[in-house]
Design a protein around this motif. Sequence first.
Motif, PDB file in Angstrom:
ATOM      1  N   THR A 193       0.813  -1.215   0.000  1.00 29.69           N
ATOM      2  CA  THR A 193       0.000   0.000   0.000  1.00 29.69           C
ATOM      3  C   THR A 193       0.849   1.269   0.000  1.00 29.69           C
ATOM      4  N   VAL A 194       2.154   1.134  -0.048  1.00 28.19           N
ATOM      5  CA  VAL A 194       3.023   2.311  -0.002  1.00 28.19           C
ATOM      6  C   VAL A 194       4.086   2.214  -1.093  1.00 28.19           C
ATOM      7  N   ARG A 195       4.658   3.364  -1.429  1.00 31.21           N
ATOM      8  CA  ARG A 195       5.855   3.329  -2.279  1.00 31.21           C
ATOM      9  C   ARG A 195       6.879   4.294  -1.695  1.00 31.21           C
ATOM     10  N   PHE A 196       8.124   4.071  -2.064  1.00 36.29           N
ATOM     11  CA  PHE A 196       9.214   4.826  -1.457  1.00 36.29           C
ATOM     12  C   PHE A 196      10.070   5.480  -2.526  1.00 36.29           C
ATOM     13  N   GLN A 197      10.370   6.747  -2.328  1.00 36.10           N
ATOM     14  CA  GLN A 197      11.376   7.434  -3.131  1.00 36.10           C
ATOM     15  C   GLN A 197      12.593   7.564  -2.216  1.00 36.10           C
ATOM     16  N   VAL A 198      13.563   6.702  -2.426  1.00 33.97           N
ATOM     17  CA  VAL A 198      14.661   6.587  -1.465  1.00 33.97           C
ATOM     18  C   VAL A 198      15.712   7.670  -1.711  1.00 33.97           C
ATOM     19  N   ASP A 199      16.004   8.401  -0.642  1.00 34.58           N
ATOM     20  CA  ASP A 199      17.068   9.397  -0.665  1.00 34.58           C
ATOM     21  C   ASP A 199      18.382   8.679  -0.351  1.00 34.58           C
ATOM     22  N   ASP A 200      19.467   9.091  -0.983  1.00 32.24           N
ATOM     23  CA  ASP A 200      20.741   8.457  -0.631  1.00 32.24           C
ATOM     24  C   ASP A 200      21.281   8.999   0.690  1.00 32.24           C
ATOM     25  N   ARG A 201      20.634  10.047   1.219  1.00 25.35           N
ATOM     26  CA  ARG A 201      21.015  10.566   2.538  1.00 25.35           C
ATOM     27  C   ARG A 201      20.034  10.008   3.580  1.00 25.35           C
ATOM     28  N   ASN A 239      17.927  -0.419   8.427  1.00 29.52           N
ATOM     29  CA  ASN A 239      17.843   0.037   7.046  1.00 29.52           C
ATOM     30  C   ASN A 239      16.710   1.059   6.938  1.00 29.52           C
ATOM     31  N   TYR A 240      17.035   2.284   6.573  1.00 34.02           N
ATOM     32  CA  TYR A 240      16.049   3.373   6.566  1.00 34.02           C
ATOM     33  C   TYR A 240      15.171   3.386   5.318  1.00 34.02           C
ATOM     34  N   GLU A 241      15.504   2.579   4.311  1.00 33.91           N
ATOM     35  CA  GLU A 241      14.927   2.779   2.978  1.00 33.91           C
ATOM     36  C   GLU A 241      13.417   2.555   2.889  1.00 33.91           C
ATOM     37  N   GLU A 242      12.859   1.682   3.707  1.00 39.59           N
ATOM     38  CA  GLU A 242      11.420   1.418   3.640  1.00 39.59           C
ATOM     39  C   GLU A 242      10.721   1.877   4.924  1.00 39.59           C
ATOM     40  N   CYS A 243      11.157   3.038   5.392  1.00 39.19           N
ATOM     41  CA  CYS A 243      10.617   3.607   6.633  1.00 39.19           C
ATOM     42  C   CYS A 243       9.275   4.277   6.371  1.00 39.19           C
ATOM     43  N   PHE A 244       8.305   4.053   7.263  1.00 38.96           N
ATOM     44  CA  PHE A 244       6.978   4.667   7.161  1.00 38.96           C
ATOM     45  C   PHE A 244       6.944   6.092   7.739  1.00 38.96           C
ATOM     46  N   GLU A 245       8.058   6.517   8.351  1.00 45.02           N
ATOM     47  CA  GLU A 245       8.159   7.871   8.941  1.00 45.02           C
ATOM     48  C   GLU A 245       7.160   8.082  10.066  1.00 45.02           C
ATOM     49  N   CYS A 246       6.899   7.045  10.826  1.00 43.45           N
ATOM     50  CA  CYS A 246       5.913   7.151  11.913  1.00 43.45           C
ATOM     51  C   CYS A 246       6.513   7.750  13.184  1.00 43.45           C
ATOM     52  N   GLY A 247       7.837   7.643  13.347  1.00 41.21           N
ATOM     53  CA  GLY A 247       8.497   8.197  14.530  1.00 41.21           C
ATOM     54  C   GLY A 247       8.469   7.305  15.752  1.00 41.21           C
ATOM     55  N   THR A 248       7.904   6.143  15.645  1.00 39.96           N
ATOM     56  CA  THR A 248       7.739   5.281  16.825  1.00 39.96           C
ATOM     57  C   THR A 248       9.081   4.860  17.422  1.00 39.96           C
ATOM     58  N   HIS A 293      17.592   9.491   6.544  1.00 40.28           N
ATOM     59  CA  HIS A 293      16.883  10.432   7.421  1.00 40.28           C
ATOM     60  C   HIS A 293      16.860   9.938   8.861  1.00 40.28           C
ATOM     61  N   ILE A 294      17.249   8.698   9.067  1.00 39.51           N
ATOM     62  CA  ILE A 294      17.392   8.152  10.412  1.00 39.51           C
ATOM     63  C   ILE A 294      18.772   7.513  10.496  1.00 39.51           C
ATOM     64  N   VAL A 295      19.508   7.871  11.556  1.00 38.83           N
ATOM     65  CA  VAL A 295      20.829   7.278  11.769  1.00 38.83           C
ATOM     66  C   VAL A 295      20.834   6.635  13.151  1.00 38.83           C
ATOM     67  N   VAL A 296      21.237   5.392  13.205  1.00 38.74           N
ATOM     68  CA  VAL A 296      21.276   4.646  14.459  1.00 38.74           C
ATOM     69  C   VAL A 296      22.733   4.468  14.870  1.00 38.74           C
ATOM     70  N   ASP A 297      23.025   4.807  16.116  1.00 37.88           N
ATOM     71  CA  ASP A 297      24.392   4.714  16.635  1.00 37.88           C
ATOM     72  C   ASP A 297      24.643   3.303  17.155  1.00 37.88           C
ATOM     73  N   CYS A 354       8.803  -1.154  15.536  1.00 46.20           N
ATOM     74  CA  CYS A 354       8.840  -0.644  14.150  1.00 46.20           C
ATOM     75  C   CYS A 354       7.838  -1.421  13.291  1.00 46.20           C
ATOM     76  N   PRO A 355       6.845  -0.743  12.728  1.00 47.37           N
ATOM     77  CA  PRO A 355       5.830  -1.438  11.938  1.00 47.37           C
ATOM     78  C   PRO A 355       6.359  -1.986  10.611  1.00 47.37           C
ATOM     79  N   ALA A 356       7.540  -1.525  10.203  1.00 53.08           N
ATOM     80  CA  ALA A 356       8.129  -1.999   8.950  1.00 53.08           C
ATOM     81  C   ALA A 356       9.239  -3.029   9.191  1.00 53.08           C
ATOM     82  N   SER A 357       9.480  -3.369  10.446  1.00 54.04           N
ATOM     83  CA  SER A 357      10.504  -4.372  10.819  1.00 54.04           C
ATOM     84  C   SER A 357      11.883  -4.014  10.263  1.00 54.04           C
ATOM     85  N   LEU A 358      12.263  -2.754  10.467  1.00 50.96           N
ATOM     86  CA  LEU A 358      13.532  -2.286   9.912  1.00 50.96           C
ATOM     87  C   LEU A 358      14.711  -2.445  10.862  1.00 50.96           C
TER      88      LEU A 358
END
Length: 91
Positions: free
Chosen positions: A9-17, A55-64, A19-23, A39-43
Amino acid sequence: MTLEERMRTVRFQVDDRPHIVVDAGICKDCSVRVCVYVCPASLFVPLDDGGILFNYEECFECGTCYIACNKEGAIQWSYPRGGYGVTFRES
Ligand code: SF4
Ligand code: SF4
């Protein structure tokens, strides 16, 4: 709805930068690893060495993940740049 159904139900335009960085260094000391469960996308994938693979590429941007994480500084979160990220479609 399964994850596969949800992803159709979604599509992604993946930025090479990212938007979420995990330490990874901070995550190594985390025993809760709540990000894996919320994480609802199991990332977030737990690794055998105690680390987390993310992996940030298929993120729903929910902020959870950012809200749920209990370790200060483990997640740097922002929205993707304009024109990038998730688009929700009618199913
Ligand atoms: S992102 Fe937060 S909750 Fe997830 S492993 Fe790292 S410190 Fe733990
Ligand atoms: S913002 Fe939501 S979908 Fe994206 S990584 Fe965090 S919990 Fe997962």
